[in-house]
Design an enzyme around this catalytic site. Structure first.
Site, PDB file in Angstrom:
ATOM      1  N   HIS A  24      -9.460   1.762   4.336  1.00 18.12           N
ATOM      2  CA  HIS A  24      -8.210   1.925   5.082  1.00 18.12           C
ATOM      3  C   HIS A  24      -8.430   2.918   6.231  1.00 18.12           C
ATOM      4  CE1 HIS A  24      -4.110   3.002   6.100  1.00 18.12           C
ATOM      5  NE2 HIS A  24      -3.782   1.832   5.596  1.00 18.12           N
ATOM      6  N   GLY A  76       2.237   2.534  10.560  1.00 16.77           N
ATOM      7  CA  GLY A  76       3.229   3.592  10.383  1.00 16.77           C
ATOM      8  C   GLY A  76       3.914   4.020  11.670  1.00 16.77           C
ATOM      9  N   SER A 118       3.038  -1.904  10.297  1.00 18.20           N
ATOM     10  CA  SER A 118       4.477  -2.028  10.546  1.00 18.20           C
ATOM     11  C   SER A 118       5.009  -3.438  10.304  1.00 18.20           C
ATOM     12  CB  SER A 118       4.836  -1.545  11.956  1.00 18.20           C
ATOM     13  OG  SER A 118       4.440  -0.191  12.120  1.00 18.20           O
ATOM     14  N   GLY A 125       2.739  -1.071   4.214  1.00 19.39           N
ATOM     15  CA  GLY A 125       2.881   0.346   3.887  1.00 19.39           C
ATOM     16  C   GLY A 125       4.337   0.703   3.660  1.00 19.39           C
ATOM     17  N   GLY A 126       4.967   1.264   4.681  1.00 18.62           N
ATOM     18  CA  GLY A 126       6.339   1.771   4.564  1.00 18.62           C
ATOM     19  C   GLY A 126       7.308   0.821   3.885  1.00 18.62           C
ATOM     20  N   GLU A 160      -5.852  -4.444  10.332  1.00 20.73           N
ATOM     21  CA  GLU A 160      -4.814  -3.440  10.584  1.00 20.73           C
ATOM     22  C   GLU A 160      -5.130  -2.662  11.862  1.00 20.73           C
ATOM     23  OE1 GLU A 160      -2.578  -2.438   6.697  1.00 20.73           O
ATOM     24  OE2 GLU A 160      -4.220  -1.043   6.918  1.00 20.73           O
ATOM     25  N   ASN A 217       0.884  -1.167   0.000  1.00 22.90           N
ATOM     26  CA  ASN A 217       0.000   0.000   0.000  1.00 22.90           C
ATOM     27  C   ASN A 217       0.917   1.211   0.000  1.00 22.90           C
ATOM     28  OD1 ASN A 217      -1.777   2.060   0.446  1.00 22.90           O
ATOM     29  ND2 ASN A 217      -2.209   1.524   2.588  1.00 22.90           N
ATOM     30  N   TRP A 218       1.072   1.771  -1.181  1.00 25.86           N
ATOM     31  CA  TRP A 218       2.047   2.860  -1.315  1.00 25.86           C
ATOM     32  C   TRP A 218       1.571   4.167  -0.685  1.00 25.86           C
ATOM     33  CZ3 TRP A 218       4.493   2.828  -6.933  1.00 25.86           C
ATOM     34  CH2 TRP A 218       5.161   1.621  -7.123  1.00 25.86           C
ATOM     35  N   LYS A 219       0.258   4.271  -0.425  1.00 26.78           N
ATOM     36  CA  LYS A 219      -0.318   5.511   0.124  1.00 26.78           C
ATOM     37  C   LYS A 219      -0.034   6.675  -0.841  1.00 26.78           C
ATOM     38  CE  LYS A 219       0.088   3.425   4.603  1.00 26.78           C
ATOM     39  NZ  LYS A 219       0.086   3.604   6.059  1.00 26.78           N
ATOM     40  N   GLU A 257      -6.730   5.277   7.316  1.00 25.47           N
ATOM     41  CA  GLU A 257      -6.431   6.679   7.001  1.00 25.47           C
ATOM     42  C   GLU A 257      -7.606   7.339   6.292  1.00 25.47           C
ATOM     43  OE1 GLU A 257      -2.686   5.908   5.102  1.00 25.47           O
ATOM     44  OE2 GLU A 257      -1.880   5.304   7.039  1.00 25.47           O
TER      45      GLU A 257
HETATM   46  P1  PGA Z   1       2.680   0.401   7.559  1.00 26.87           P
HETATM   47  O1  PGA Z   1       1.246   0.643   6.856  1.00 26.87           O
HETATM   48  O2  PGA Z   1       3.182  -0.911   7.047  1.00 26.87           O
HETATM   49  O3  PGA Z   1       3.510   1.574   7.104  1.00 26.87           O
HETATM   50  O4  PGA Z   1       2.427   0.391   9.018  1.00 26.87           O
HETATM   51  C1  PGA Z   1       0.358  -0.414   6.675  1.00 26.87           C
HETATM   52  C2  PGA Z   1      -0.905   0.123   6.033  1.00 26.87           C
HETATM   53  O5  PGA Z   1      -1.326   1.240   6.364  1.00 26.87           O
HETATM   54  O6  PGA Z   1      -1.534  -0.562   5.196  1.00 26.87           O
END
Ligand code: PGA
Length: 255
Positions: A98, A176, A216, A237-238, A170, A13-15, A100
């Site tokens: 998600h 994050g 994470s 994500g990251g 999640e 998930n590149w956001k 966010e």
């Molecule tokens: P993260 O993000 O791996 O950076 O914690 C995961 C996500 O939001 O899907």
């Protein structure tokens, strides 16, 4: 993971990261590293990167997804993108709900459900995100909350359509932040979600549904998380923004 029963899926998930040129560069680095994966590999990228991502992954085992879609097919929704538009350009997956989106853009369980419906109607496969806030975990309501999110999001979804749903658990406090849920915590909640699916659709359908962990997850903890019965992959994500780290997670899921 239980590969006899269900597909293991690692999705990035590149956001809101990477321009089209940067997307191409990253995918060109990722594709050779994951070509022998024994799991499904997906990169969910910003809308403006979708075209270049499809081109960069053509003929490879990496599939491309979007990070959201609107519930209407078309209309006066300035700034939105419909599921039908995504499908028309060759996209197969879309992340919906998600945290966010829930936190910053007013997404509710009801609008998540509308987006899930639209994505399924358009022929997409959905990565549906659920998860509790830190305060909710501290209050001891994680199981109820995640069950409710899952049930509302899946309202009107048939057992046949469930085959095109992947669920990503999640915990919001782990996204994050570098704070990963322990493998046991991840397994417990993924198991709770599987029980909810069993109530709604029967044990067989629940056993066949891929439930990812996200928050994470990285090359250092993926092995342990993925060793758990109910953790069938990851939404990353990251670590999905660094080819070697993402590839290492794919490798962990390929065992
Ligand atoms: P993260 O993000 O791996 O950076 O914690 C995961 C996500 O939001 O899907």
């Amino acid at each position: 993971m239980n590969k006899q029963k269900r597909r293991a899926i690692i999705a990035g998930n590149w956001k809101m990261n990477k321009t089209p040129a940067e997307a191409k560069e990253l995918l060109n680095a990722v594709t050779p590293l994951v070509k022998d994966a024994d799991c499904e590999v997906i990169a969910c990228v910003p809308f403006v990167d979708l075209s270049v991502a499809l081109e960069a992954t053509a003929g490879t085992n990496v599939k491309i997804g979007a990070e959201n879609c609107h519930w209407a097919e078309s209309g006066a929704f300035t700034g939105e993108i419909s599921a039908k538009m995504l499908k028309a350009m060759g996209i197969e997956y879309v992340i919906i709900g998600h945290s966010e989106r829930r936190q910053y853009f007013g997404e509710t369980d009801v609008t998540v459900n509308k987006r899930v419906r639209a994505a399924l109607d358009a022929g997409l496969t959905v990565i549906l995100c659920v998860g509790e806030l830190k305060e909710e975990r501290e209050q001891g309501i994680t199981a109820e909350l995640v069950a409710l999110q899952t049930k509302v999001a899946l309202g009107g979804v048939s057992a046949e359509e469930l085959k095109r749903i992947v669920i990503a658990y999640e915990p919001v406090w782990a996204i994050g932040t570098g704070l990963t849920a322990t493998a046991d915590q991840a397994d417990e909640v993924c198991g709770i979600i599987r029980n909810v699916l069993a109530d709604l659709y029967g044990a067989e359908a629940a056993e066949a549904t891929t439930i990812q962990y996200g928050g994470s997850m990285n090359d250092g903890n993926a092995d342990e998380l993925l060793s758990k019965e109910h953790v069938d992959g990851g939404l990353i994500g990251g670590a999905s923004l660094v080819a070697e780290k993402f590839a290492a997670i794919v490798k962990a899921a390929s065992k």
